[in-house]
Design an enzyme around this catalytic site. Sequence first.
Site, PDB file in Angstrom:
ATOM      1  NE  ARG A 169      -3.654   0.163   2.432  1.00  0.00           N
ATOM      2  CZ  ARG A 169      -4.964   0.123   2.267  1.00  0.00           C
ATOM      3  NH1 ARG A 169      -5.562  -1.016   2.085  1.00  0.00           N
ATOM      4  NH2 ARG A 169      -5.676   1.224   2.285  1.00  0.00           N
ATOM      5  CD1 TRP A 208       2.546   5.557  -2.703  1.00  0.00           C
ATOM      6  CD2 TRP A 208       1.102   7.250  -2.508  1.00  0.00           C
ATOM      7  NE1 TRP A 208       2.413   6.150  -3.936  1.00  0.00           N
ATOM      8  CE2 TRP A 208       1.543   7.185  -3.851  1.00  0.00           C
ATOM      9  CE3 TRP A 208       0.199   8.244  -2.152  1.00  0.00           C
ATOM     10  CZ2 TRP A 208       1.090   8.067  -4.831  1.00  0.00           C
ATOM     11  CZ3 TRP A 208      -0.254   9.129  -3.124  1.00  0.00           C
ATOM     12  CH2 TRP A 208       0.194   9.026  -4.450  1.00  0.00           C
ATOM     13  CG  ASN A 252      -4.008   4.850   5.835  1.00  0.00           C
ATOM     14  OD1 ASN A 252      -2.868   5.150   6.144  1.00  0.00           O
ATOM     15  ND2 ASN A 252      -4.400   3.611   5.611  1.00  0.00           N
ATOM     16  CE  LYS A 287      -0.370  -4.712 -14.699  1.00  0.00           C
ATOM     17  NZ  LYS A 287      -1.734  -4.506 -14.583  1.00  0.00           N
ATOM     18  CG  HIS A 327      -5.903   7.598 -37.245  1.00  0.00           C
ATOM     19  ND1 HIS A 327      -6.320   8.325 -38.324  1.00  0.00           N
ATOM     20  CD2 HIS A 327      -6.583   6.421 -37.293  1.00  0.00           C
ATOM     21  CE1 HIS A 327      -7.232   7.635 -38.999  1.00  0.00           C
ATOM     22  NE2 HIS A 327      -7.412   6.478 -38.394  1.00  0.00           N
TER      23      HIS A 327
END
Length: 609
Positions: free
Chosen positions: A27, A73, A99, A487, A506
């Site tokens: 996290r 984070w 958090n 990914k 394009h």
Amino acid sequence: MCGIVGYVGNKQAAPVLMGGLRKLEYRGYDSAGVCIQNGRLTTVRSEGKIAALDLKLAKHHLQGTSGIAHTRWATHGVPEERNAHPHRDCSGSVAVVHNGIIENFLELREELTGKGHIFHSDTDSEVLAHLIEHEMEAGLPALQAIRASLACVRGTYGLVVIFKDLPQTLFTARMGSPLVIGIGDGEHYIASDPSAIIEHTRDVMFLDDGEIACVSSEGITLCALDREDVPHRIQHLDWEVETASRGEHAHFMLKEIMEQPQVIENSIRGRVDLIGGRAVLGGLDDVRDRLKEIDRIVIVGCGSAYYAGLVGEYLIEELAGISVEVELASEFRYRKPIITERTAVLAVSQSGETADTLEAIVEAKRKRALTLGLVNTVGSSIARATDAGVYNHAGPEIGVASTKAFVSQMTVLSLIAVYLGQLRGFLPESKAREVLAGLHEMPELVEKVLANRGQVTRVAEKYRGMENCLFLGRKYQAPIAYEGALKLKEVSYIHAEGYSSGEMKHGPIALIDKSFPSIVLCPQDSVYEKTCSNISELRARKGPIIAVTTCGSMSHVQADDVIIVPHTMEALQPILTVIPLQLIAYEAAVARGLDPDKPRNLAKSVTVE
Ligand code: G6P
């Protein structure tokens, strides 16, 4: 984003908290810290991953049977030790882990500074410790001080508070950021995510927004910001403990890729009725009547979940004949979406906690739409906010880059499409049977792709020096191209773009030269020939081609490298073509010496908008 753990009981708290933090590191991993209550509050914090905190703790021998911990984070303040949680007040009598985002922290900080409080970090979270201290100095007991403090803040929080003078007691509060209390024997756990505590207990209680709990070794007292006596709601989680550990694999990402046959098996268990030719989705049965009346579905999600939603659009339009739009959840509520009582809004989310997706559901509810969830995490906010839904049953996904959850989302979306097609009398029985049979054999086909991992490894090895990569696919394969590019870029930091093959001319074709490879998804489906023409166009510009195809005879004249996957019906083929792309991304990250489970700057659960 960010992980929280709390413990109160009869064990030494520090090892329990560190064990929990290791489970939550996905996290966020900018910094980490613990605070133990032992007559005073002792805090140890460290910049960087949890391993750095481990090293520091080895020198401290923290003793005490209650404490809190956090892995961060960064939102407000650079990832340095002084910004790591837990944060304390001036006198060292209160510590908090938080958090979420306190939106009015600057004005609160200014006010508190004016009253003599000294701040040590740049974070928004630190104001909570000072606010609580301030209210206690004004004479309020702990719970009332927390309540009064939370009444001053705007924003979101999942909060745990510990006091120097209240042994064996933690307080926890939630507003928009998930928290779960684990119930043990003479001990309690608190976590932002059950995966941190399921090795200790599966009996849990999820907090709702606006609730505050006082958690001691003896029991839990639950109340809300504005009322007392909130009833307990204990539930039993049936996750297997080992699903949250890496087992023999070097990384969670690889483990989660390799376990996809079992994941599909779990996602379809009891839901594919081959004899009756029906999709069985008990979670939608309660809203059957409304589902018959809807004229439109809007699928909302972020990241990989959004791309799974794009596959869902093709599936539901083809198999159920209902018009579908797919929206990035982060954009949905800023438009003026035309939502009526005949619209179903389906949130796709692994965590069930993504802030933007949750907010999209809140907006849809406000407009009286039928709200549905396709969620992996049992009891999560989105699962609880929606009118009805279907769980993935994919087990906890720990790797930051979604793999097994994405595959499971496509699997369940195909079941939802069959369910809706049958409910509305749109889907011919033979077609329904074909999809169900295809799903039934899917675990075996995925096994085959994984058994052929060597062909992917060779390609990954050959292209390990690439700096750019274009992913192309058409129709059902277009979202797989987007997912493949996502990914690769997120775990290997190689620049990658995913495009619908039809759009290639394009713009993206201007990038192509002999150093710019393309990975082209070209199973033998209804657009196979068109995709082969696109390959020729790329080759004419000397672009190296890696083809992911079902065609064993695809000649090397068309592609420089060929990865073959088993053939299935067009609508289910994305489940097979995405797997080599997951493996390519994984191999590329490992070859570059990167940790694919913890890519820089990312976090698994994005609980801020
Ligand atoms: C983050 C994760 C992705 C995920 C996305 C949506 O960006 O790194 O893997 O697809 O959030 O998350 P959700 O939990 O809503 O599926």
